[in-house]
Design a protein around this motif. Structure first.
Motif, mmCIF file in Angstrom:
data_model
loop_
_atom_site.group_PDB
_atom_site.id
_atom_site.type_symbol
_atom_site.label_atom_id
_atom_site.label_comp_id
_atom_site.label_asym_id
_atom_site.label_seq_id
_atom_site.Cartn_x
_atom_site.Cartn_y
_atom_site.Cartn_z
ATOM 1 N N GLU A 262 0.816 -1.212 0.000
ATOM 2 C CA GLU A 262 0.000 0.000 0.000
ATOM 3 C C GLU A 262 0.850 1.264 0.000
ATOM 4 N N ILE A 263 1.943 1.250 0.769
ATOM 5 C CA ILE A 263 2.803 2.436 0.812
ATOM 6 C C ILE A 263 3.509 2.642 -0.519
ATOM 7 N N GLU A 264 3.984 1.556 -1.122
ATOM 8 C CA GLU A 264 4.648 1.708 -2.416
ATOM 9 C C GLU A 264 3.668 2.203 -3.475
ATOM 10 N N MET A 265 2.452 1.654 -3.479
ATOM 11 C CA MET A 265 1.437 2.092 -4.437
ATOM 12 C C MET A 265 1.046 3.543 -4.188
ATOM 13 N N ALA A 266 0.892 3.898 -2.912
ATOM 14 C CA ALA A 266 0.524 5.272 -2.573
ATOM 15 C C ALA A 266 1.618 6.256 -2.976
#
Length: 434
Positions: free
Chosen positions: A387-391
Motif C-alpha cells: 500500500e505504501i509503495e502504491m501510494a
C-alpha cells in the motif's frame, strides 16, 4: 462487418431518429467531406461511426454494433471520442485505459424559441484578422487551435460585438456545427453582449436549416444561465474522452527514450554498481488520468518534492537501503548516488513519502515531453508494504500531473509487475521493445 461508405438517405434518416444527440455527427459529415463513415448496413444501419483524424463520432444503441466496431477499428493506438451520448460513452470507455475526459450537458434551441428582441447591440461577423485575439482567450488553446479558428471564421457564420473597432465579445461555430469559443473581454462584461452574439448566431444557424446547439462542460457555472436566458433547452448528457489501446508505437518509443535518458544521466561508477537490466527490463505504462482516479489507501501519508540537499541526502539513504546489505557497500553506493542526484542540470525530480510525518519511501521521475518516467521507487524495510509503495506512485503522479504530464511509464524488476498491474499499468511485451 463494418464497411466504409458514402453518406446516403438511410444513414441520415437513422441519425435523425435521435436528432439532437446526432447534431454533431451530422455536422461533421456535412462540414468535413474527408471524414470516414462506417456502418454495418448501408440501407438499414444499426450504428454509424464517423472518423476524422484522432476523433471518432459514434451513434448506436446496438451492443453488437459497438462490439464489432471496437474489435475492428480500435485495436492499437490513441483514440478520441467527441460528444457521445452518455449511455454510448459508458459502453466504450469502461473497456479501455482512459487518458482524459470532458463531461458536458447538451442544450438546443428550437426555432420557435428564438427571440430576436433580446438583441440590444449591433452584431456582425467576426473579421478573420481577429482570429488571433479569439485564440488568445480560448480555453483549449493549442499550437493548432489558431488554424481551426481561422477555418471556423472563414467557412461558417460567426457573431461578434465590436466596440470602437475592437472585438469585445464573440461566438463561433465548430466543425461539428456546435456553437462555441464564446468569450467576452473582462472590461466589456455585464453589458448583455453574450446574449446579443448568441441570439444573432442562433438565427444564422436556423436560416441555414440547422438547429443551434451547445455542449457545456460540467462545472461551468456561467454558461447554463446564459443558455437558459437565450431560450436553449437542456436535452441530456454527452461526453468527450480519449482512450489508449494496446501498445501504441509512440508509447513503445517513449519507453525506450526513458531508459536512454535514465542511463545517460547516471554517473559511471553508479552505472557499474546498479543492475541496470534488472531495473529497466519490464516497461509498463498508464495515464495520469487513470492514476488520479485511485484513492490512496494509506492514512496520514503524503508525498513531497525534494528541493534541498538535506532531503536529497534522506532520499539517497532510502534508495541505497534497497541495494546494499553492509555498511561499507552502503557508504560507497550512497555517495555515488548523492553525486548523481546533486549534479548540475539534474534531469531527475525526487520525491519523499511521509507516514505520520516520518520519511518512509522515495521515488524519482525523469520527464520527456508529456511523459513521466518513474525510477528508484523504494520503501524502508520497517514500513514496507504494498500500500505504501502504491501510494507513493499515486501521490507522486498527482504532483507530476500538475506539471501537465499525461503519461506515466515505469521500468521495473519482474517481482514488482503485479503491484503495478494492480494500479492499472499495462506492460509492453519484450518483442515490442526490440
Amino acid at each position: 462487418m463494418l464497411m466504409k461508405v458514402k453518406m446516403n438517405k438511410a444513414i441520415r434518416d437513422f441519425l435523425e431518429s435521435d436528432l439532437i444527440y446526432n447534431l454533431n455527427v451530422l455536422g461533421v459529415i456535412d462540414n468535413m467531406p474527408d471524414a470516414e463513415i462506417y456502418v454495418d448496413d448501408e440501407e438499414a444501419p444499426k450504428g454509424v461511426m464517423v472518423r476524422k483524424d484522432y476523433f471518432n463520432y459514434i451513434y448506436s444503441e446496438d451492443d453488437k454494433f459497438i462490439d464489432e466496431m471496437l474489435e475492428s477499428h480500435f485495436v492499437e493506438g490513441f483514440f478520441g471520442f467527441s460528444g457521445l451520448k452518455k449511455s454510448i460513452a459508458d459502453k466504450i470507455r469502461t473497456r479501455f485505459m482512459n487518458s482524459w475526459e470532458s463531461k458536458c450537458n447538451l442544450y438546443y434551441l428550437p426555432e420557435e424559441a428564438l427571440d430576436l428582441s433580446l438583441i440590444k447591440t449591433p452584431v456582425r461577423d467576426i473579421d478573420v484578422k481577429d482570429a488571433e485575439v479569439v485564440d488568445k482567450y480560448y480555453t483549449y488553446r493549442s499550437p493548432w487551435s489558431i488554424h481551426e479558428i481561422r477555418e471556423d471564421i472563414t467557412n461558417r457564420p460567426s457573431s461578434a460585438v465590436y466596440v470602437d473597432g475592437n472585438i469585445a465579445c464573440w461566438v463561433l461555430i465548430h466543425k461539428d456545427d456546435s456553437m462555441g469559443i464564446m468569450y467576452t473581454k473582462e472590461e466589456h462584461r455585464q453589458k448583455g453582449y453574450a446574449v446579443d452574439v448568441t441570439i444573432d448566431l442562433a438565427e444564422k444557424i436556423i436560416k441555414r436549416g440547422k438547429i443551434p446547439y451547445l455542449q457545456i462542460v460540467e462545472g461551468n457555472s456561467m454558461s447554463p444561465g446564459l443558455a437558459n436566458k437565450c431560450g436553449f433547452i437542456p436535452y441530456g448528457k454527452c461526453e468527450w474522452f480519449g482512450i489508449n489501446v494496446g501498445f501504441p508505437k509512440e508509447t513503445v518509443e517513449a519507453s525506450k527514450k526513458g531508459k536512454e535518458i535514465f542511463i545517460e544521466n547516471l554517473l559511471e561508477p553508479l552505472k557499474n554498481r546498479l543492475r541496470i537490466d534488472n531495473i529497466t527490463e519490464n516497461h509498463g505504462y498508464n495515464t495520469m488520468f487513470e492514476l488520479d482516479k485511485i484513492t490512496c489507501k494509506v492514512d496520514d501519508f503524503k508525498v513531497e518534492e525534494v528541493k534541498d540537499k538535506e532531503n536529497i541526502k534522506k532520499w539517497c539513504e532510502i534508495v541505497t537501503s534497497a541495494y546494499c546489505n553492509n555498511k561499507e557497500e552502503f557508504k560507497v553506493f550512497n555517495d555515488e548516488l548523492f553525486a548523481t542526484m546533486t549534479k548540475e542540470e539534474l534531469p531527475f525530480t525526487l520525491y519523499l513519502g511521509y507516514l505520520n510525518g516520518k520519511v518512509v519511501s522515495a521515488t524519482s521521475t525523469v520527464r520527456f515531453e508529456e511523459v513521466s518516467y518513474f525510477y528508484f521507487t523504494t520503501v524502508l524495510e520497517e514500513a514496507k508494504n504494498r500500500e505504501i509503495e502504491m501510494a507513493t506512485i499515486i501521490e507522486a503522479s498527482r504532483l507530476e500531473m500538475e506539471k501537465d504530464m499525461e503519461l506515466v511509464i515505469v521500468q521495473t524488476c519482474k517481482e514488482k509487475i503485479d503491484l503495478y498491474e494492480e494500479l492499472g499499468f499495462v506492460f509492453i511485451p519484450e518483442e515490442k521493445l526490440v
